[in-house]
Design a protein around this motif. Structure first.
Motif, PDB file in Angstrom:
ATOM      1  N   ILE A  43       1.996  30.193   7.897  1.00  0.00           N
ATOM      2  CA  ILE A  43       1.850  28.752   7.616  1.00  0.00           C
ATOM      3  C   ILE A  43       2.582  28.589   6.314  1.00  0.00           C
ATOM      4  N   ILE A  44       2.412  29.484   5.433  1.00  0.00           N
ATOM      5  CA  ILE A  44       3.384  29.325   4.258  1.00  0.00           C
ATOM      6  C   ILE A  44       4.792  29.376   4.648  1.00  0.00           C
ATOM      7  N   GLN A  45       5.290  30.257   5.544  1.00  0.00           N
ATOM      8  CA  GLN A  45       6.588  30.031   5.943  1.00  0.00           C
ATOM      9  C   GLN A  45       7.032  29.018   6.780  1.00  0.00           C
ATOM     10  N   GLU A  46       6.014  28.354   7.512  1.00  0.00           N
ATOM     11  CA  GLU A  46       6.060  26.988   8.282  1.00  0.00           C
ATOM     12  C   GLU A  46       6.337  26.143   7.199  1.00  0.00           C
ATOM     13  N   PHE A  47       5.755  25.920   6.232  1.00  0.00           N
ATOM     14  CA  PHE A  47       6.066  25.056   4.962  1.00  0.00           C
ATOM     15  C   PHE A  47       7.064  25.466   4.046  1.00  0.00           C
ATOM     16  N   THR A  48       8.264  25.919   4.639  1.00  0.00           N
ATOM     17  CA  THR A  48       9.447  26.294   3.615  1.00  0.00           C
ATOM     18  C   THR A  48      10.164  24.998   3.200  1.00  0.00           C
ATOM     19  N   PHE A  49      10.060  24.911   1.831  1.00  0.00           N
ATOM     20  CA  PHE A  49      10.984  23.771   1.152  1.00  0.00           C
ATOM     21  C   PHE A  49      12.451  23.886   1.373  1.00  0.00           C
ATOM     22  N   LYS A  50      12.803  22.517   1.487  1.00  0.00           N
ATOM     23  CA  LYS A  50      14.470  22.410   1.193  1.00  0.00           C
ATOM     24  C   LYS A  50      14.883  23.051   0.084  1.00  0.00           C
ATOM     25  N   GLU A  51      16.110  23.426   0.372  1.00  0.00           N
ATOM     26  CA  GLU A  51      16.806  24.181  -0.762  1.00  0.00           C
ATOM     27  C   GLU A  51      16.933  23.506  -2.015  1.00  0.00           C
ATOM     28  N   ARG A  52      17.058  21.994  -1.891  1.00  0.00           N
ATOM     29  CA  ARG A  52      17.227  21.396  -3.118  1.00  0.00           C
ATOM     30  C   ARG A  52      15.786  21.271  -4.047  1.00  0.00           C
ATOM     31  N   LEU A  54      -6.036  28.962   8.344  1.00  0.00           N
ATOM     32  CA  LEU A  54      -6.039  30.228   7.378  1.00  0.00           C
ATOM     33  C   LEU A  54      -6.186  31.524   7.901  1.00  0.00           C
ATOM     34  N   THR A  55      -6.305  31.633   9.211  1.00  0.00           N
ATOM     35  CA  THR A  55      -6.164  32.715  10.055  1.00  0.00           C
ATOM     36  C   THR A  55      -4.852  33.349   9.929  1.00  0.00           C
ATOM     37  N   TRP A  56      -3.806  32.481   9.796  1.00  0.00           N
ATOM     38  CA  TRP A  56      -2.653  32.705   9.812  1.00  0.00           C
ATOM     39  C   TRP A  56      -1.699  32.240   8.425  1.00  0.00           C
ATOM     40  N   VAL A  57      -2.506  32.401   7.365  1.00  0.00           N
ATOM     41  CA  VAL A  57      -1.998  31.803   6.164  1.00  0.00           C
ATOM     42  C   VAL A  57      -0.663  32.319   5.864  1.00  0.00           C
ATOM     43  N   GLN A  58      -0.212  33.456   5.950  1.00  0.00           N
ATOM     44  CA  GLN A  58       1.257  33.657   5.457  1.00  0.00           C
ATOM     45  C   GLN A  58       2.131  33.034   6.485  1.00  0.00           C
TER      46      GLN A  58
END
Length: 247
Positions: free
Chosen positions: A86-95, A80-84
């Protein structure tokens, strides 16, 4: 997700190269768009000595060592030091993004400028686990109702979007409320889609479990979680702003 995120974050902290088992990447690749951590197979030809591995970040002494993380570990302070990020890392597939947007549009009932609060209610397997592991009763309807009232005092045009492993129970308890939409009450969604729905909301209410924790992390905004003192969620709540424990 925690296992992958642990490796991703510790590599960033230490400068080591990250790798995860293929079984983790295969599952996550079905849901997320472009994960960056490669699998062990990409270095399968490289010789290594097990004596040069340590099993905890604290045991790493900044020499020519690698860190082999055990399963089910959670290094929330590092991740969570890099929470933003890691949010970008877990980008959902478009569907999943498109489908979750369709469901939120349905939940809004045509009302513009809605504020969506994702509500994750975990029952089935977790009720017995709470009694056996923590000796506590599961969250009751009062917890969810009080959490909803908190948001109702702060935001207008609220829609509470409930996802659960027991949507029939949720519909029975909350389906009469005009600003509540229970997902999957007729045809259950996949776990991936439910997580995408939570992530698409502005704020979060959840009771316990890493699934709800990740739904709240990915959503951002405010989070209210059940005050289960010995659960890993509490540590996450202490690290992130706008997370509030409620009994």
């Amino acid at each position: 997700m925690w296992e992958y995120a642990n490796v991703w974050a510790i590599a960033r902290r230490t400068g080591l190269e990250p790798y995860v088992p293929a079984c983790i990447r295969l599952k996550l690749d079905l849901v997320f768009e472009s994960l960056t951590v490669p699998t062990f197979e990409e270095i399968g030809h490289c010789p290594f000595s097990i004596n040069k591995f340590v099993k905890a970040v604290g045991a790493w002494n900044y020499t020519n060592q690698s860190i082999l993380l055990p399963t089910f570990t959670i290094h929330s302070e590092i991740v969570l030091t890099w929470v933003q990020d890691i949010i970008q890392e877990f980008t959902f597939k478009e569907r999943y993004i498109q489908k979750s947007e369709q469901i939120l549009l349905q939940a809004s009932k045509g009302i513009l400028n809605c504020t969506f609060v994702g509500v994750h209610i975990r029952r089935t397997d977790y009720i017995g686990y709470l009694l056996q592991k923590h000796r506590v009763q599961p969250a009751d309807t009062e917890f969810y109702m009080n959490s909803m009232k908190y948001y109702e005092k702060k935001y207008k045009n609220l829609v509470f979007v409930i996802v659960s492993d027991d949507p029939v129970w949720c519909q029975k308890k909350f389906g009469h409320m005009n600003n509540v939409f229970v997902v999957g009450k007729k045809v259950p969604n996949s776990a991936a889609l439910d997580l995408a729905i939570l992530a698409s909301c502005n704020h979060t209410i959840f009771d316990y479990g890493t699934y709800g924790t990740w739904g709240a992390i990915l959503a951002g905004g405010e989070t209210i979680y059940f005050n289960l003192t010995s659960h890993s969620t509490v540590r996450v709540g202490q690290l992130l702003p706008n997370w509030h424990a409620m009994s």
